[in-house]
Design an enzyme around this catalytic site. Structure first.
Site, PDB file in Angstrom:
ATOM      1  N   SER A  43     -23.434  39.528  26.307  1.00 46.24           N
ATOM      2  CA  SER A  43     -24.194  39.359  25.070  1.00 46.24           C
ATOM      3  C   SER A  43     -24.919  40.672  24.815  1.00 46.24           C
ATOM      4  O   SER A  43     -24.889  41.585  25.654  1.00 46.24           O
ATOM      5  CB  SER A  43     -25.216  38.227  25.245  1.00 46.24           C
ATOM      6  OG  SER A  43     -26.179  38.624  26.212  1.00 46.24           O
ATOM      7  N   ASP A  97     -20.308  39.944  23.052  1.00 46.77           N
ATOM      8  CA  ASP A  97     -20.468  38.561  22.608  1.00 46.77           C
ATOM      9  C   ASP A  97     -21.651  38.434  21.641  1.00 46.77           C
ATOM     10  O   ASP A  97     -22.748  38.883  21.958  1.00 46.77           O
ATOM     11  CB  ASP A  97     -20.694  37.727  23.886  1.00 46.77           C
ATOM     12  CG  ASP A  97     -20.813  36.252  23.645  1.00 46.77           C
ATOM     13  OD1 ASP A  97     -20.156  35.738  22.727  1.00 46.77           O
ATOM     14  OD2 ASP A  97     -21.572  35.596  24.407  1.00 46.77           O
ATOM     15  N   HIS A  98     -21.417  37.793  20.493  1.00 51.73           N
ATOM     16  CA  HIS A  98     -22.465  37.578  19.486  1.00 51.73           C
ATOM     17  C   HIS A  98     -23.188  38.862  19.101  1.00 51.73           C
ATOM     18  O   HIS A  98     -24.419  38.923  19.086  1.00 51.73           O
ATOM     19  CB  HIS A  98     -23.502  36.537  19.961  1.00 51.73           C
ATOM     20  CG  HIS A  98     -22.979  35.141  19.962  1.00 51.73           C
ATOM     21  ND1 HIS A  98     -22.895  34.371  18.828  1.00 51.73           N
ATOM     22  CD2 HIS A  98     -22.491  34.388  20.970  1.00 51.73           C
ATOM     23  CE1 HIS A  98     -22.374  33.188  19.134  1.00 51.73           C
ATOM     24  NE2 HIS A  98     -22.110  33.175  20.426  1.00 51.73           N
ATOM     25  N   GLU A 105     -17.622  35.010  12.828  1.00 53.14           N
ATOM     26  CA  GLU A 105     -18.225  33.662  12.850  1.00 53.14           C
ATOM     27  C   GLU A 105     -18.850  33.397  11.493  1.00 53.14           C
ATOM     28  O   GLU A 105     -19.592  34.234  10.975  1.00 53.14           O
ATOM     29  CB  GLU A 105     -19.271  33.614  13.973  1.00 53.14           C
ATOM     30  CG  GLU A 105     -19.954  32.284  14.140  1.00 53.14           C
ATOM     31  CD  GLU A 105     -20.849  32.233  15.391  1.00 53.14           C
ATOM     32  OE1 GLU A 105     -20.609  32.973  16.371  1.00 53.14           O
ATOM     33  OE2 GLU A 105     -21.820  31.449  15.370  1.00 53.14           O
ATOM     34  N   HIS A 155     -16.653  28.494  21.366  1.00 53.55           N
ATOM     35  CA  HIS A 155     -17.866  28.788  22.147  1.00 53.55           C
ATOM     36  C   HIS A 155     -18.426  27.486  22.712  1.00 53.55           C
ATOM     37  O   HIS A 155     -18.110  26.410  22.233  1.00 53.55           O
ATOM     38  CB  HIS A 155     -18.913  29.466  21.258  1.00 53.55           C
ATOM     39  CG  HIS A 155     -18.560  30.888  20.912  1.00 53.55           C
ATOM     40  ND1 HIS A 155     -19.411  31.945  21.150  1.00 53.55           N
ATOM     41  CD2 HIS A 155     -17.435  31.419  20.379  1.00 53.55           C
ATOM     42  CE1 HIS A 155     -18.816  33.055  20.756  1.00 53.55           C
ATOM     43  NE2 HIS A 155     -17.629  32.769  20.275  1.00 53.55           N
ATOM     44  N   THR A 165     -23.444  29.172  30.301  1.00 48.15           N
ATOM     45  CA  THR A 165     -24.515  28.373  30.895  1.00 48.15           C
ATOM     46  C   THR A 165     -24.193  27.902  32.318  1.00 48.15           C
ATOM     47  O   THR A 165     -25.033  28.002  33.212  1.00 48.15           O
ATOM     48  CB  THR A 165     -24.793  27.137  30.013  1.00 48.15           C
ATOM     49  OG1 THR A 165     -24.935  27.582  28.669  1.00 48.15           O
ATOM     50  CG2 THR A 165     -26.056  26.421  30.461  1.00 48.15           C
TER      51      THR A 165
END
Ligand SMILES: [Zn+2]
Length: 284
Positions: free
Chosen positions: A47, A79-80, A131, A209, A235
């Protein structure tokens, strides 16, 4: 094979690559260990926060070193990515894939930035994931499902997705079909009918995701529909890391950190291996 060829091969063979967030060296070692035991390509990602912790170049060098040492096919993903500049920095640094998350922006603004990034990325052989509908939750343990998940109005609309991909030329689209970041006491369920419609209408590959908290049967059905080739998992790695580290520290006076870490790496690796097994369980 380049990144697109690897992802397309996964699509044709009916499996998906796990995209695992590597927040530190130990998690990176766990992902590499799992990739070694399966001899299958995986995606290692950071991230924006994880990239800052690691340093983009440090992270990419680490992956390159491991890939070379063990002869592995490891793709890297930012990521993101929260904005144009961060994503441009990731393209320049040499990630294989860059995910621009413009879901919080007005639609036209998201189209504009995604399209620009696609042009810049493709010149360097980098793929862009986009996205349009914000995937809710965050990468930690939750008790209750977020209230707004109940209303599917925020789920990805197949028609809108088709328009977005046609306008931007993105390589992957991150769909929101009930998948949530994080783990939940009651697992969120996927709107598979919606996924089927999106897959029919959209020419590009898809990503899912929130791979941590979903039911195995939902994940398998989603892969079977045919275009999901990247499933993000964060997670469960974080939880395995923290819980194992707490247990190890409780029973030890050890201060040599590298001696504390092997059971932590092993616990995270076990999660990664379970996910790789699940994501490739119906591979042709
Ligand atoms: Zn995500």
């Amino acid at each position: 094979m380049n990144s697109l060829e690897i992802l397309t091969q996964a699509k044709n063979e009916g499996w998906a690559l796990g995209a695992f967030n590597a927040g530190n060296l130990e998690i990176a070692k766990a992902i590499i260990g799992a990739a070694q035991s399966f001899k299958k390509p995986v995606i290692m990602e950071t991230s924006s926060g994880e990239a800052q912790h690691f340093g983009m170049k440090n992270f990419l060098s680490l992956v390159a070193n491991f890939s070379q040492e063990f002869n592995l096919n490891i793709l890297t993903n930012f990521d993101h990515g929260p904005g144009l500049e961060e994503c441009q920095a990731a393209i320049e640094a040499g990630y294989s894939l860059v995910h621009f998350d413009g879901s919080a922006l007005p639609y036209e603004e998201n189209v504009k930035i995604t399209k620009l990034l696609v042009q810049q990325a493709h010149q360097k052989g980098v793929l862009i994931e986009a996205e349009i509908d914000k995937i809710l939750g965050d990468s930690k343990e939750h008790q209750e499902l977020p209230e707004s998940i109940q209303a599917s109005g925020s789920y990805t609309d197949p028609q809108k997705a088709q328009d977005f991909v046609a306008q931007t030329g993105c390589d992957l689209l991150a769909v929101f079909i009930g998948n949530l970041h994080g783990t939940y006491k009651q697992p969120p369920r996927l709107d598979l009918e919606r996924l089927r419609l999106i897959a029919q209408q959209v020419p590009c590959l898809l990503s899912l995701h929130g791979g941590s908290g979903l039911l195995p049967e939902d994940l398998q059905k989603a892969i079977q529909i045919g275009k999901i080739v990247k499933i993000n998992v964060n997670t469960e790695l974080r939880l395995a890391f923290r819980q194992t580290l707490e247990n190890v520290l409780r029973g030890s006076e050890e201060v040599a950190i590298y001696k504390i870490m092997p059971p932590v790496v092993a616990a995270v690796q076990k999660v990664v291996e379970e996910k790789i097994t699940l994501f490739s369980s119906q591979s042709k």
